[in-house]
Design a protein around this motif. Structure first.
Motif, PDB file in Angstrom:
ATOM      1  N   LEU A  60       0.815  -1.207   0.000  1.00  0.00           N
ATOM      2  CA  LEU A  60       0.000   0.000   0.000  1.00  0.00           C
ATOM      3  C   LEU A  60       0.853   1.262   0.000  1.00  0.00           C
ATOM      4  O   LEU A  60       0.347   2.367   0.169  1.00  0.00           O
ATOM      5  N   GLY A  61       2.162   1.072  -0.163  1.00  0.00           N
ATOM      6  CA  GLY A  61       3.046   2.229  -0.244  1.00  0.00           C
ATOM      7  C   GLY A  61       3.704   2.624   1.066  1.00  0.00           C
ATOM      8  O   GLY A  61       4.245   3.723   1.169  1.00  0.00           O
ATOM      9  N   TYR A  62       3.669   1.764   2.064  1.00  0.00           N
ATOM     10  CA  TYR A  62       4.306   2.020   3.359  1.00  0.00           C
ATOM     11  C   TYR A  62       5.285   0.894   3.683  1.00  0.00           C
ATOM     12  O   TYR A  62       5.057   0.102   4.595  1.00  0.00           O
ATOM     13  N   PRO A  63       6.406   0.806   2.958  1.00  0.00           N
ATOM     14  CA  PRO A  63       7.328  -0.313   3.154  1.00  0.00           C
ATOM     15  C   PRO A  63       8.209  -0.206   4.397  1.00  0.00           C
ATOM     16  O   PRO A  63       8.798  -1.190   4.818  1.00  0.00           O
ATOM     17  N   LEU A  64       8.291   0.977   4.968  1.00  0.00           N
ATOM     18  CA  LEU A  64       9.181   1.194   6.109  1.00  0.00           C
ATOM     19  C   LEU A  64       8.405   0.989   7.407  1.00  0.00           C
ATOM     20  O   LEU A  64       7.366   1.613   7.617  1.00  0.00           O
ATOM     21  N   GLN A  65       8.911   0.093   8.260  1.00  0.00           N
ATOM     22  CA  GLN A  65       8.297  -0.107   9.568  1.00  0.00           C
ATOM     23  C   GLN A  65       9.346   0.142  10.637  1.00  0.00           C
ATOM     24  O   GLN A  65      10.468  -0.343  10.547  1.00  0.00           O
ATOM     25  N   VAL A  66       8.962   0.909  11.648  1.00  0.00           N
ATOM     26  CA  VAL A  66       9.886   1.291  12.709  1.00  0.00           C
ATOM     27  C   VAL A  66       9.226   1.035  14.054  1.00  0.00           C
ATOM     28  O   VAL A  66       8.039   1.318  14.242  1.00  0.00           O
ATOM     29  N   SER A  67      10.003   0.498  14.985  1.00  0.00           N
ATOM     30  CA  SER A  67       9.563   0.363  16.374  1.00  0.00           C
ATOM     31  C   SER A  67      10.260   1.447  17.178  1.00  0.00           C
ATOM     32  O   SER A  67      11.469   1.630  17.061  1.00  0.00           O
ATOM     33  N   LEU A  68       9.497   2.140  17.968  1.00  0.00           N
ATOM     34  CA  LEU A  68      10.053   3.176  18.832  1.00  0.00           C
ATOM     35  C   LEU A  68       9.856   2.749  20.279  1.00  0.00           C
ATOM     36  O   LEU A  68       8.736   2.473  20.707  1.00  0.00           O
ATOM     37  N   ARG A  69      10.966   2.678  21.006  1.00  0.00           N
ATOM     38  CA  ARG A  69      10.900   2.373  22.437  1.00  0.00           C
ATOM     39  C   ARG A  69      10.953   3.697  23.181  1.00  0.00           C
ATOM     40  O   ARG A  69      11.915   4.447  23.034  1.00  0.00           O
ATOM     41  N   ALA A 136      14.809   4.373  18.329  1.00  0.00           N
ATOM     42  CA  ALA A 136      14.174   3.867  17.113  1.00  0.00           C
ATOM     43  C   ALA A 136      14.868   2.593  16.664  1.00  0.00           C
ATOM     44  O   ALA A 136      16.097   2.514  16.637  1.00  0.00           O
ATOM     45  N   LEU A 137      14.073   1.606  16.304  1.00  0.00           N
ATOM     46  CA  LEU A 137      14.572   0.348  15.758  1.00  0.00           C
ATOM     47  C   LEU A 137      13.874   0.131  14.422  1.00  0.00           C
ATOM     48  O   LEU A 137      12.660  -0.033  14.371  1.00  0.00           O
ATOM     49  N   MET A 138      14.643   0.147  13.346  1.00  0.00           N
ATOM     50  CA  MET A 138      14.057  -0.049  12.028  1.00  0.00           C
ATOM     51  C   MET A 138      13.990  -1.539  11.723  1.00  0.00           C
ATOM     52  O   MET A 138      14.980  -2.250  11.855  1.00  0.00           O
ATOM     53  N   ASP A 139      12.814  -1.999  11.352  1.00  0.00           N
ATOM     54  CA  ASP A 139      12.641  -3.414  11.012  1.00  0.00           C
ATOM     55  C   ASP A 139      13.394  -3.735   9.727  1.00  0.00           C
ATOM     56  O   ASP A 139      13.288  -3.011   8.742  1.00  0.00           O
ATOM     57  N   VAL A 140      14.125  -4.842   9.771  1.00  0.00           N
ATOM     58  CA  VAL A 140      14.832  -5.317   8.588  1.00  0.00           C
ATOM     59  C   VAL A 140      14.036  -6.447   7.942  1.00  0.00           C
ATOM     60  O   VAL A 140      13.857  -6.478   6.736  1.00  0.00           O
ATOM     61  N   ALA A 141      13.554  -7.385   8.771  1.00  0.00           N
ATOM     62  CA  ALA A 141      12.782  -8.513   8.260  1.00  0.00           C
ATOM     63  C   ALA A 141      11.876  -9.044   9.355  1.00  0.00           C
ATOM     64  O   ALA A 141      12.260  -9.052  10.524  1.00  0.00           O
ATOM     65  N   ALA A 142      10.707  -9.489   8.970  1.00  0.00           N
ATOM     66  CA  ALA A 142       9.807 -10.172   9.901  1.00  0.00           C
ATOM     67  C   ALA A 142      10.123 -11.657   9.806  1.00  0.00           C
ATOM     68  O   ALA A 142       9.843 -12.298   8.804  1.00  0.00           O
ATOM     69  N   VAL A 143      10.753 -12.194  10.825  1.00  0.00           N
ATOM     70  CA  VAL A 143      11.140 -13.597  10.824  1.00  0.00           C
ATOM     71  C   VAL A 143       9.951 -14.476  11.179  1.00  0.00           C
ATOM     72  O   VAL A 143       9.747 -15.528  10.591  1.00  0.00           O
TER      73      VAL A 143
END
Length: 151
Positions: A60-69, A136-143
């Motif tokens: 849907l055009g949102y390829p970047l996922q970030v987790s913020l602690r 900030a932790l940028m997701d690389v892959a969903a294992v």
């Protein structure tokens, strides 16, 4: 208490939530009426909380996922409530979790690209109230991403 028929229905429902009640019933070895009553009972008991569509945000055009602690300023009594209320208003925040420990809150958000993330971070995230520290932790892959459990 769940019996074997309830577990069979839940197993099938977890495997394929798009199945109709008659299809679930046939796979679980009960009538459609029994399946409907059992599913209604489990829903009424809060065991089944609903069904959702799993969206592929990247498509849907949102390829970047970030987790913020986020660690909040605990000297302010209303910090949690104010922060959570404001974070709920950020459309790109998909998930909010609270914790016990050094990290108080984790936000999961999506962005169109790094530029969009930077703007979102500066203008919306850093404007959230009572932040003492943020990582900030940028997701690389969903294992693994699965809510199914063996029943």
């Amino acid at each position: 208490m769940l019996d074997d028929k309830d577990r069979a229905l839940l197993r099938r429902l977890q495997a394929d939530p798009s199945l109709t009640v008659p299809e679930l019933a046939a796979l679980a070895g009960v009538t459609a009426g029994q399946a409907a009553r059992r599913l209604d009972r489990m829903t009424d008991q809060g065991l089944i909380r609903g069904q959702t569509a799993v969206i592929d945000w990247a498509k849907l055009g949102y390829p970047l996922q970030v987790s913020l602690r986020v660690t909040l300023d605990k000297t302010v009594p209303s910090a949690f409530d104010a922060f959570l209320a404001a974070a709920r208003e950020v459309a790109e925040v998909l998930e909010i979790q609270t914790f016990l420990g050094r990290v108080d809150v984790r936000l999961v958000l999506v962005a169109r690209d790094l530029k969009h993330y930077q703007t979102l971070y500066r203008d919306r995230i850093l404007a959230l109230p009572h932040i003492a520290d943020i990582e900030a932790l940028m997701d690389v892959a969903a294992v693994k991403s699965d809510e199914r459990l063996p029943l």
